[in-house]
Design a protein around this motif. Sequence first.
Motif, short mmCIF file in Angstrom:
data_model
loop_
_atom_site.label_atom_id
_atom_site.label_comp_id
_atom_site.label_asym_id
_atom_site.label_seq_id
_atom_site.Cartn_x
_atom_site.Cartn_y
_atom_site.Cartn_z
N ILE A 184 8.07 3.24 5.61
CA ILE A 184 6.75 2.62 5.47
C ILE A 184 5.75 3.47 6.23
O ILE A 184 5.95 3.75 7.41
CB ILE A 184 6.78 1.18 6.02
N LEU A 185 4.67 3.88 5.56
CA LEU A 185 3.67 4.75 6.17
C LEU A 185 2.46 3.93 6.59
O LEU A 185 1.86 3.22 5.78
CB LEU A 185 3.25 5.85 5.18
N VAL A 186 2.11 4.04 7.88
CA VAL A 186 1.00 3.28 8.46
C VAL A 186 -0.13 4.25 8.79
O VAL A 186 0.08 5.32 9.39
CB VAL A 186 1.45 2.55 9.74
N GLY A 187 -1.37 3.89 8.40
CA GLY A 187 -2.53 4.74 8.63
C GLY A 187 -3.07 4.61 10.04
O GLY A 187 -2.61 3.81 10.86
N ARG A 188 -4.11 5.40 10.33
CA ARG A 188 -4.70 5.41 11.67
C ARG A 188 -5.28 4.05 12.06
O ARG A 188 -5.37 3.71 13.25
CB ARG A 188 -5.80 6.47 11.74
N ASP A 189 -5.66 3.26 11.08
CA ASP A 189 -6.24 1.94 11.36
C ASP A 189 -5.18 0.87 11.56
O ASP A 189 -5.51 -0.31 11.73
CB ASP A 189 -7.20 1.53 10.25
N LYS A 213 -3.06 -0.12 9.35
CA LYS A 213 -2.73 -0.78 8.10
C LYS A 213 -1.79 0.09 7.26
O LYS A 213 -1.88 1.32 7.29
CB LYS A 213 -4.00 -1.10 7.31
N VAL A 214 -0.91 -0.56 6.51
CA VAL A 214 0.09 0.15 5.73
C VAL A 214 -0.56 0.86 4.55
O VAL A 214 -1.34 0.26 3.79
CB VAL A 214 1.19 -0.81 5.25
N VAL A 215 -0.23 2.13 4.41
CA VAL A 215 -0.74 2.95 3.31
C VAL A 215 0.20 2.87 2.11
O VAL A 215 -0.24 2.77 0.96
CB VAL A 215 -0.91 4.41 3.76
N ALA A 216 1.50 2.94 2.38
CA ALA A 216 2.48 2.95 1.28
C ALA A 216 3.84 2.51 1.80
O ALA A 216 4.17 2.71 2.97
CB ALA A 216 2.57 4.35 0.67
N THR A 217 4.62 1.91 0.92
CA THR A 217 6.02 1.59 1.20
C THR A 217 6.89 2.40 0.26
O THR A 217 6.41 2.93 -0.74
CB THR A 217 6.29 0.09 1.01
N GLY A 218 8.17 2.49 0.57
CA GLY A 218 9.08 3.26 -0.29
C GLY A 218 8.80 4.75 -0.27
O GLY A 218 9.08 5.46 -1.24
N VAL A 219 8.24 5.25 0.84
CA VAL A 219 7.94 6.68 0.96
C VAL A 219 9.24 7.46 1.12
O VAL A 219 10.22 6.96 1.66
CB VAL A 219 7.00 6.92 2.17
N ARG A 220 9.25 8.71 0.66
CA ARG A 220 10.39 9.59 0.84
C ARG A 220 9.93 10.90 1.45
O ARG A 220 8.75 11.26 1.36
CB ARG A 220 11.10 9.86 -0.50
N GLY A 221 10.88 11.62 2.06
CA GLY A 221 10.54 12.85 2.76
C GLY A 221 9.85 13.88 1.90
O GLY A 221 8.91 14.55 2.34
N HIS A 222 10.27 14.00 0.65
CA HIS A 222 9.69 15.02 -0.22
C HIS A 222 8.24 14.71 -0.59
O HIS A 222 7.46 15.61 -0.92
CB HIS A 222 10.53 15.19 -1.49
N SER A 223 7.87 13.41 -0.55
CA SER A 223 6.50 13.04 -0.89
C SER A 223 5.61 12.89 0.34
O SER A 223 4.39 12.74 0.21
CB SER A 223 6.49 11.72 -1.67
N GLU A 233 2.37 15.16 0.91
CA GLU A 233 1.21 14.84 0.08
C GLU A 233 0.38 13.71 0.72
O GLU A 233 -0.86 13.79 0.76
CB GLU A 233 1.67 14.42 -1.31
N TYR A 234 1.07 12.70 1.23
CA TYR A 234 0.37 11.62 1.93
C TYR A 234 -0.34 12.16 3.16
O TYR A 234 -1.50 11.82 3.43
CB TYR A 234 1.35 10.53 2.35
N LEU A 235 0.35 12.99 3.93
CA LEU A 235 -0.21 13.49 5.19
C LEU A 235 -1.39 14.41 4.94
O LEU A 235 -2.35 14.42 5.73
CB LEU A 235 0.87 14.20 6.00
N ASN A 236 -1.36 15.18 3.88
CA ASN A 236 -2.51 16.02 3.53
C ASN A 236 -3.74 15.17 3.27
O ASN A 236 -4.87 15.55 3.63
CB ASN A 236 -2.20 16.89 2.31
N GLN A 237 -3.53 14.02 2.62
CA GLN A 237 -4.66 13.14 2.32
C GLN A 237 -5.17 12.42 3.56
O GLN A 237 -6.37 12.23 3.73
CB GLN A 237 -4.25 12.12 1.26
#
Length: 474
Positions: free
Chosen positions: A420-425, A427-437, A440-444
């Motif tokens: 589960i990826l949590v943003g700076r605020d 709040k959750v940005v995405a669930t079901g994240v995988r290492g290969h993706s 792309e999230y971190l660049n954004q």
Amino acid sequence: MTSTRDWKWLILLAGLVLSGCGQSGEKKTASAPELRAREPRVAVAPSSAPKSSGAQPESPPATDQPQTSAPSTELSPPTSGQTAPEGRVPQEGQPAQGASPQPSAQAADPFQVPDGPPEKIFAFLESLQNVQPSATDEASIDAFRKKLATAVLTAADKILAQSQVATEDQLTAAIQLKILALRMLGELGDSAAARTLASLPADLEAAGKPELARKVRFATIMEELQRSGEMTDAEVAQLAEKVQKYIQVGPVDKSDATLVVVLCQILESRQLNELLIGLHKALAQQLATSQDQDLQQLGKLVEGIARRAGLVGQPMEVSGVTLNGQPLDWESYKGKVVLVTFWATWCGPCRREIPALLQAYESYHQQGFDIVAISVDDDRKALETFLQENKLPWTILFDQESPGEKMASKYGVMSIPQMILVGRDGKVVATGVRGHSLPEYLNQLIGPPASTNQDPQLPPPVPEAMPATAPQLN
């Protein structure tokens, strides 16, 4: 005497033969999602109401069906003496080579169902596996399937008529066989069979057999869940409503709970989060107030799954203790992008994610990226040994020693890895994240990495053979 193991094999046999398995040119239909070995997740095998999160390790399935405790699943191979003998394949009306001599009437018609106790009828059903169609053209195959389905249906009815002497396993197997036979006859154009199948539960209730009626409903729903891979999202939604109604009318037992677990797995695999949340709302009070502790645990699991399904755009709270006994200071992660990952040392897919996570950590950590890994291991020593051999730079919590609610239970973790990826605020940005993706999230969220020339230390190779089972979470 035919054993329960043999009945399961008979159900598999009937399903394969009645569906025309092996017919040349037949198109295979999609099955339900591969809920146990689906990379990269590792799903629960719901043999009973799960305890806590119920996350389990990867285990390749023998079939494409969800693993449940329903009698038609987790099927065993034929026992010794069940396979057709080598040599000439028996045709319709001919006994298998080496079979005991049969009366001439029986030899003339292998589909003639005998009278007698359930054991005798199951033995007859077992004998059908050695009977083959006399020709392989489409018309002959369909005629053979119709004869076989009719015989199976007749045999099932004779067993069900002996509900006072038949065991629960025998009745359950007979119901499943009857459903298989009626479904096949309906597909072969028998409209009366299709109507009989649709009205079967109501007919049994009218005949004063409510327990059998509920068994039929259970078996029918489980069979539909196993075919969910063929369904549209709208049809899955209708199936979810059917499961809800079945559970709500009760009484609910541990076997019934498998329907909820399998449905949750299907909804999660298709990312039907609104249906997951609705399922919890429909069943929460009923499961929470159950006198059965396992069903209470199921209610907590469904609540956690629903909570996780609604996380995107919402704050996520994480608590626990590190291996050195220090409580997690979740507030200190505010202003950072944080990946919360549920994992275990015995989980092959989890270990295979580590190199990608190390690369992302080395590339983005200085720019405000961090990882909190929540171990669902049962064995603290195994975790410590793994970390001594593999220096992981991020915070690791040992969920088993959490002084409060375990995070795996709070967020309904049925399969791992779960990220589960949590943003700076916060709040959750995405669930079901995988290492290969993840990059792309971190660049954004962060921008280009500070350095892409990192060479992180990789963990040891994952063993080719992972454990078949792993300890369940307490």
